[in-house]
Design a protein around this motif. Structure first.
Motif, PDB file in Angstrom:
ATOM      1  N   VAL A  74       0.840  -1.197   0.000  1.00 59.88           N
ATOM      2  CA  VAL A  74       0.000   0.000   0.000  1.00 59.88           C
ATOM      3  C   VAL A  74       0.875   1.247   0.000  1.00 59.88           C
ATOM      4  N   VAL A  75       0.245   2.422  -0.142  1.00 58.61           N
ATOM      5  CA  VAL A  75       1.013   3.665  -0.108  1.00 58.61           C
ATOM      6  C   VAL A  75       1.687   3.796   1.259  1.00 58.61           C
ATOM      7  N   PRO A  76       2.847   4.435   1.346  1.00 58.04           N
ATOM      8  CA  PRO A  76       3.632   4.477   2.589  1.00 58.04           C
ATOM      9  C   PRO A  76       2.859   5.015   3.783  1.00 58.04           C
ATOM     10  N   GLY A  77       2.023   6.038   3.589  1.00 55.03           N
ATOM     11  CA  GLY A  77       1.300   6.616   4.714  1.00 55.03           C
ATOM     12  C   GLY A  77       0.328   5.655   5.355  1.00 55.03           C
ATOM     13  N   PHE A  78      -0.279   4.772   4.540  1.00 51.62           N
ATOM     14  CA  PHE A  78      -1.220   3.795   5.079  1.00 51.62           C
ATOM     15  C   PHE A  78      -0.474   2.769   5.926  1.00 51.62           C
ATOM     16  N   GLN A  79       0.699   2.349   5.454  1.00 51.85           N
ATOM     17  CA  GLN A  79       1.505   1.405   6.216  1.00 51.85           C
ATOM     18  C   GLN A  79       1.965   2.024   7.535  1.00 51.85           C
ATOM     19  N   LYS A  80       2.468   3.278   7.461  1.00 49.20           N
ATOM     20  CA  LYS A  80       2.934   3.942   8.676  1.00 49.20           C
ATOM     21  C   LYS A  80       1.803   4.122   9.688  1.00 49.20           C
ATOM     22  N   ASP A 109       3.820  10.636   1.073  1.00 49.12           N
ATOM     23  CA  ASP A 109       3.451   9.309   1.569  1.00 49.12           C
ATOM     24  C   ASP A 109       2.160   8.811   0.933  1.00 49.12           C
ATOM     25  N   GLY A 110       1.631   9.581  -0.034  1.00 48.03           N
ATOM     26  CA  GLY A 110       0.400   9.198  -0.718  1.00 48.03           C
ATOM     27  C   GLY A 110       0.683   8.806  -2.154  1.00 48.03           C
ATOM     28  N   TYR A 111       0.180   9.629  -3.106  1.00 51.19           N
ATOM     29  CA  TYR A 111       0.276   9.280  -4.517  1.00 51.19           C
ATOM     30  C   TYR A 111       1.282  10.122  -5.298  1.00 51.19           C
ATOM     31  N   ASP A 112       2.158  10.851  -4.603  1.00 51.70           N
ATOM     32  CA  ASP A 112       3.131  11.679  -5.320  1.00 51.70           C
ATOM     33  C   ASP A 112       4.061  10.850  -6.200  1.00 51.70           C
ATOM     34  N   ALA A 113       4.387   9.638  -5.762  1.00 48.08           N
ATOM     35  CA  ALA A 113       5.286   8.799  -6.558  1.00 48.08           C
ATOM     36  C   ALA A 113       4.676   8.451  -7.906  1.00 48.08           C
ATOM     37  N   ASN A 114       3.333   8.523  -8.007  1.00 41.34           N
ATOM     38  CA  ASN A 114       2.631   8.248  -9.259  1.00 41.34           C
ATOM     39  C   ASN A 114       2.223   9.533  -9.969  1.00 41.34           C
ATOM     40  N   GLY A 115       2.712  10.675  -9.463  1.00 40.79           N
ATOM     41  CA  GLY A 115       2.319  11.946 -10.070  1.00 40.79           C
ATOM     42  C   GLY A 115       0.923  12.372  -9.701  1.00 40.79           C
ATOM     43  N   GLY A 116       0.399  11.875  -8.563  1.00 40.30           N
ATOM     44  CA  GLY A 116      -0.989  12.130  -8.192  1.00 40.30           C
ATOM     45  C   GLY A 116      -1.876  11.023  -8.711  1.00 40.30           C
ATOM     46  N   LYS A 117      -3.180  11.242  -8.683  1.00 43.21           N
ATOM     47  CA  LYS A 117      -4.154  10.262  -9.188  1.00 43.21           C
ATOM     48  C   LYS A 117      -5.287  11.041  -9.827  1.00 43.21           C
ATOM     49  N   SER A 118      -5.109  11.356 -11.105  1.00 46.33           N
ATOM     50  CA  SER A 118      -6.009  12.289 -11.778  1.00 46.33           C
ATOM     51  C   SER A 118      -7.442  11.782 -11.856  1.00 46.33           C
ATOM     52  N   ASP A 119      -7.636  10.447 -11.999  1.00 44.42           N
ATOM     53  CA  ASP A 119      -8.993   9.930 -12.127  1.00 44.42           C
ATOM     54  C   ASP A 119      -9.789  10.087 -10.839  1.00 44.42           C
ATOM     55  N   ALA A 120      -9.092  10.313  -9.711  1.00 44.44           N
ATOM     56  CA  ALA A 120      -9.779  10.537  -8.437  1.00 44.44           C
ATOM     57  C   ALA A 120      -9.692  11.999  -8.004  1.00 44.44           C
ATOM     58  N   GLY A 121      -9.114  12.863  -8.849  1.00 37.92           N
ATOM     59  CA  GLY A 121      -9.014  14.281  -8.512  1.00 37.92           C
ATOM     60  C   GLY A 121      -7.887  14.605  -7.560  1.00 37.92           C
ATOM     61  N   ILE A 122      -6.942  13.678  -7.368  1.00 39.98           N
ATOM     62  CA  ILE A 122      -5.833  13.889  -6.439  1.00 39.98           C
ATOM     63  C   ILE A 122      -4.641  14.445  -7.201  1.00 39.98           C
ATOM     64  N   ALA A 123      -4.216  15.641  -6.847  1.00 46.32           N
ATOM     65  CA  ALA A 123      -3.093  16.293  -7.524  1.00 46.32           C
ATOM     66  C   ALA A 123      -1.789  16.004  -6.795  1.00 46.32           C
ATOM     67  N   LEU A 124      -0.694  16.283  -7.479  1.00 49.49           N
ATOM     68  CA  LEU A 124       0.616  16.118  -6.866  1.00 49.49           C
ATOM     69  C   LEU A 124       0.727  17.012  -5.634  1.00 49.49           C
ATOM     70  N   GLY A 125       1.089  16.410  -4.497  1.00 47.79           N
ATOM     71  CA  GLY A 125       1.251  17.166  -3.259  1.00 47.79           C
ATOM     72  C   GLY A 125       0.041  17.151  -2.346  1.00 47.79           C
ATOM     73  N   ASP A 126      -1.083  16.606  -2.802  1.00 50.85           N
ATOM     74  CA  ASP A 126      -2.296  16.624  -1.973  1.00 50.85           C
ATOM     75  C   ASP A 126      -2.138  15.761  -0.724  1.00 50.85           C
ATOM     76  N   THR A 127      -2.510  16.329   0.418  1.00 48.72           N
ATOM     77  CA  THR A 127      -2.599  15.570   1.667  1.00 48.72           C
ATOM     78  C   THR A 127      -3.864  14.727   1.640  1.00 48.72           C
ATOM     79  N   LEU A 128      -3.767  13.479   2.105  1.00 50.75           N
ATOM     80  CA  LEU A 128      -4.915  12.573   2.162  1.00 50.75           C
ATOM     81  C   LEU A 128      -5.255  12.268   3.608  1.00 50.75           C
ATOM     82  N   VAL A 129      -6.549  12.199   3.903  1.00 55.28           N
ATOM     83  CA  VAL A 129      -7.037  11.872   5.241  1.00 55.28           C
ATOM     84  C   VAL A 129      -7.904  10.621   5.141  1.00 55.28           C
TER      85      VAL A 129
END
Length: 247
Positions: free
Chosen positions: A159-165, A184-204
């Motif tokens: 899983v993404v690093p933040g979920f594991q941590k 610790d989210g999707y930055d390694a993939n350049g974000g996740k455009s299909d879900a509206g997640i941009a590079l650098g977005d914090t996830l909760v």
């Protein structure tokens, strides 16, 4: 004769209307949810906003497709605490999440809402959870296993690093909030455009830990003093059992 012409005109209008309606119909494309499980992926349909989409030449010549650059967005200042991030409901209840969007966190942090007393989750074992994910920059929910009605089972090594941590070291029966920066989210993939997640977005994420599976023995070592009982070696790779020769 006038009536015949009128009928013909009406028939032509209906035919044109049907043709236009058929031309406007299409098959909707499915998009995958941005679950924390990075080992399961589907291929989204290409669109103008999808970095995977490429522009084809119009003159019939072939060119090497150029991926669309990752969209950069302005990020809010990163907070050092989770103040203002809350979730209502008890363990197992569908949560209502409050995030002071636009918001960001400086490092992955957790907030325990309900403390469980089950086995401890390892950082490489399997875990079954229900979760709801919110993009802290926009305040939009991007994934919700509660709404799907199906809990997710995955290995924390996939899983993404933040979920594991956030989950490693927690106990089964715990409800917690995990806030993770984009790194610790999707930055390694350049974000996740299909879900509206941009590079650098914090996830909760609000997570209920339902079950855990383990790849090795857990718990305290037990000392067996009864010589009549079978003995088990402590070699995890190739354990052996020795049975006493007495009755």
């Amino acid at each position: 004769m006038t009536r015949v012409r009128l009928v013909r005109l009406i028939g032509c209008a209906v035919a044109v209307g049907v043709t236009l309606a058929m031309a406007s119909c299409g098959t909707p494309s499915a998009t995958d949810s941005a679950s924390p499980d990075s080992t399961v992926q589907t291929t989204p349909s290409a669109s103008a906003s999808d970095p995977a989409a490429t522009a084809l030449p119009t003159d019939g010549t072939s060119t090497t497709p150029t991926p669309t650059p990752t969209v950069m967005v302005s990020q809010p200042p990163a907070s050092s605490t989770m103040d203002g991030v809350e979730a209502t409901g008890g363990f197992g209840d569908v949560p209502t999440v409050t995030v002071p969007s636009p918001w960001a966190i400086d490092r992955t942090q957790t907030k325990i809402l309900v403390q469980g007393d089950g086995p401890t989750v390892s950082d490489t074992g399997y875990v079954q959870v229900n979760y709801l994910g919110v993009d802290a920059r926009t305040g939009a929910t991007f994934d919700d296993s509660y709404a799907r009605g199906t809990a997710s089972l995955f290995s924390l090594s996939g899983v993404v690093p933040g979920f594991q941590k956030g989950l490693a070291g927690q106990k089964v029966g715990t409800r917690l909030i995990i806030a993770m920066p984009g790194a610790d989210g999707y930055d390694a993939n350049g974000g996740k455009s299909d879900a509206g997640i941009a590079l650098g977005d914090t996830l909760v994420f609000v997570v209920d830990i339902l079950q855990a599976q383990f790849t090795e023995p857990t718990g305290a070592t037990q000392v067996v003093t009864d010589s009549s009982l079978p003995k088990v070696s402590d070699d995890l790779a190739a354990p052996t059992v020795t049975i006493a020769t007495t009755d």
